[in-house]
Design an enzyme around this catalytic site. Structure first.
Site, PDB file in Angstrom:
ATOM      1  N   GLU A  93      51.362  27.991   0.972  1.00  0.00           N
ATOM      2  CA  GLU A  93      49.941  28.323   0.902  1.00  0.00           C
ATOM      3  C   GLU A  93      49.712  29.818   1.070  1.00  0.00           C
ATOM      4  O   GLU A  93      48.933  30.430   0.338  1.00  0.00           O
ATOM      5  CB  GLU A  93      49.148  27.597   2.005  1.00  0.00           C
ATOM      6  CG  GLU A  93      49.264  26.107   1.977  1.00  0.00           C
ATOM      7  CD  GLU A  93      50.319  25.573   2.951  1.00  0.00           C
ATOM      8  OE1 GLU A  93      51.487  26.017   2.877  1.00  0.00           O
ATOM      9  OE2 GLU A  93      49.970  24.710   3.765  1.00  0.00           O
ATOM     10  N   CYS A  95      48.904  23.867   8.031  1.00  0.00           N
ATOM     11  CA  CYS A  95      49.018  24.122   9.464  1.00  0.00           C
ATOM     12  C   CYS A  95      47.870  25.047   9.890  1.00  0.00           C
ATOM     13  O   CYS A  95      47.088  25.513   9.057  1.00  0.00           O
ATOM     14  CB  CYS A  95      50.367  24.761   9.787  1.00  0.00           C
ATOM     15  SG  CYS A  95      50.538  26.460   9.161  1.00  0.00           S
ATOM     16  N   CYS A 146      47.919  28.521   8.062  1.00  0.00           N
ATOM     17  CA  CYS A 146      47.474  28.440   6.666  1.00  0.00           C
ATOM     18  C   CYS A 146      45.991  28.104   6.583  1.00  0.00           C
ATOM     19  O   CYS A 146      45.274  28.659   5.746  1.00  0.00           O
ATOM     20  CB  CYS A 146      48.316  27.426   5.910  1.00  0.00           C
ATOM     21  SG  CYS A 146      50.042  27.944   5.754  1.00  0.00           S
TER      22      CYS A 146
END
Length: 161
Positions: A66, A94, A97
């Protein structure tokens, strides 16, 4: 904001781009990286960037798929704000990101598999519901989740052998 959609409700467009993200994840696995892939489209639906995880190859803990596509897309557009853009990613983002996604002002995120260990959209924290900022993220999950989860399981199974 949404959650899992029934498989018949996904458009061919969404299926195409998630398949492309899965292809990136497979390339990452072949390179010894955790198989996560991402694709970023501009507001008109044009491909801006595609990448796999690369923290090992780049010696960069922030080189998640990402993050890599956000960096590439921002560079291509000449702006860190990516309003109107859509991110397809094979695993729930996560916290790192997710923070970058919000800062970039993405319009939409579509992710395949939930991440019970580190995902923060639905698995933990549910950040889209609790973020204090002005930006409201549209997200959807579950597209090709089985394929993504299988790719991850196979990768870690091979690593344990």
């Amino acid at each position: 904001m949404t959650d899992d959609k029934p498989s018949e409700e996904w458009s061919e467009w969404d299926r195409y781009w998630m398949a492309r993200a899965l292809a990136e994840a497979s390339l990452g696995a072949q390179a010894g990286e955790v198989p996560v892939g991402a694709v970023l489209l501009d507001a008109q639906g044009n491909l801006l960037a595609a990448a796999a995880n690369a923290p090992i190859a780049t010696c960069d803990p922030s080189a998640h798929a990402e993050m890599r596509v956000l960096r590439m897309g921002a560079a291509q557009l000449g702006n860190y704000r990516l309003g109107g853009c859509t991110l397809y990613v094979t695993l729930e983002p996560c916290v790192m990101c997710f923070g970058a996604i919000v800062q970039a002002r993405l319009a939409r995120v579509v992710f395949a598999a939930k991440d019970p260990k580190a995902g923060v959209i639905v698995s933990h924290l549910r950040l889209p519901e609790t973020s204090p900022g002005n930006h409201r993220l549209c997200w959807q999950s579950g597209l090709m989740a089985a394929e993504s989860a299988e790719l991850l399981r196979d990768f870690f199974r091979q690593r344990r052998q």
